[in-house]
Design an enzyme around this catalytic site. Structure first.
Site, PDB file in Angstrom:
ATOM      1  N   CYS A  65       0.840  -1.199   0.000  1.00  0.00           N
ATOM      2  CA  CYS A  65       0.000   0.000   0.000  1.00  0.00           C
ATOM      3  C   CYS A  65       0.883   1.262   0.000  1.00  0.00           C
ATOM      4  CB  CYS A  65      -0.913  -0.019   1.218  1.00  0.00           C
ATOM      5  SG  CYS A  65      -1.884   1.478   1.434  1.00  0.00           S
ATOM      6  N   CYS A  68       0.368   3.426   3.109  1.00  0.00           N
ATOM      7  CA  CYS A  68       0.969   2.795   4.293  1.00  0.00           C
ATOM      8  C   CYS A  68       2.485   3.011   4.311  1.00  0.00           C
ATOM      9  CB  CYS A  68       0.643   1.307   4.306  1.00  0.00           C
ATOM     10  SG  CYS A  68      -1.114   0.935   4.352  1.00  0.00           S
TER      11      CYS A  68
END
Length: 308
Positions: A65, A68
């Site tokens: 991600c 993230c």
């Protein structure tokens, strides 16, 4: 000569002192630097129940991600303040812990939860270190509505969701192993899973039937009283059927009697109509209705003449 020797001795002493200071500095600089211990903790399916006590800030992320990845450095800096603030900072890799992903219903990444003594709240603020520190230090989490107990991570519903996510991850890994390692085509993997599902459903259904029969045995056919009750019910049914038939026959007889009585009354009325005095009509004589009327009229006239 004598005066030069003391001077050289002093120079040697100074040189030795400088050398010793230099060695001491080198030793001090060569010592390993003690870094501050990392306060970031890893939460897994095996130790997640530890977050039910104390205060926690938990990040759910995935290595692939991009958002993230941008948050990781900020989250590590925030974790360094955890010990000073008396709070536990943790992270969860949803790709490695699918059970926790289902238990907390992670639908977007990264997702941050605040937990205080088993009460969970979802963090919706900005994702900077200062915002995290302010959220915890000023207790802004009290203004956030907590997660319902029905959707809490320790509820029965979330336990079921966790098991479902684990099963789905297991199926995906099996599918990847069969297609990538064993070289089975994709449609072949689907056929295998379909047959396995059908077979497991049949086995589970049969097992449930056996368990139900063992726990709640059927006493309907095993008890000798059942056959006695059945015979008594059959006899009562036959008796009731016979009574119904007798009642039906009695009603038919009553109808016939009523019909006979009606017929007798009609005959009597016809006889009386044929004879004005109510005497029966002579046999062999048949009169029409007009002839009967004439006889009645004549008889009345004769009576009136006699009276006069």
């Amino acid at each position: 000569m004598a005066s030069s020797r003391p001077g050289t001795a002093m120079l040697q002493r100074k040189h030795r002192s400088w050398m010793s200071c230099l060695l001491l500095v080198m030793q001090l600089t060569s010592l390993p630097v003690r870094a501050k211990p990392d306060g970031l903790k890893e939460i897994t399916d095996g130790n997640w129940e530890g977050i039910l006590t104390g205060e926690w800030m938990i990040e759910f992320y995935a290595p692939w991600c991009p958002a993230c990845q941008q948050l990781q450095s900020v989250w590590k800096e925030f974790a360094e303040w955890g010990e000073d603030m008396g709070i536990n900072i943790a992270k969860v890799d949803v790709t490695e812990q699918p059970g926790l992903s289902g238990r907390f219903i992670i639908t977007s990444l990264p997702t941050i939860y605040h937990c205080k003594d088993g009460v969970f709240r979802k963090y919706q603020g900005a994702r900077t270190k200062d915002d995290f520190l302010t959220f915890v230090h000023e207790q802004k989490w009290k203004a956030v509505e907590p997660v319902s107990s029905w959707f809490g991570p320790s509820s029965f519903l979330m336990n079921s969701m966790s098991a479902l996510f684990k099963l789905s991850m297991f199926i995906r890994r099996c599918h990847n192993y069969m297609t990538e390692q064993l070289g089975i085509p994709v449609w072949g993997s689907y056929v295998i899973f379909g047959l396995a599902t059908l077979f497991s459903g049949l086995v589970l259904g049969l097992l449930l039937v056996f368990i139900a029969d063992f726990v709640f045995p059927s006493r309907r056919f095993s008890s000798p009283e059942y056959y006695q009750k059945k015979q008594a019910m059959e006899q009562a049914r036959l008796i009731q059927q016979q009574e119904d038939e007798h009642e039906a026959d009695g009603e038919e007889d009553d109808d016939e009697e009523e019909e006979e009585e009606d017929g007798d009354q009609d005959d009597v009325w016809r006889r009386r109509r044929g004879s004005p005095e109510g005497r029966p009509e002579p046999k062999g004589q048949g009169f029409s209705d007009e002839a009967l009327r004439k006889r009645v009229v004549c008889s009345r006239e004769e009576e009136e003449e006699e009276d006069t």
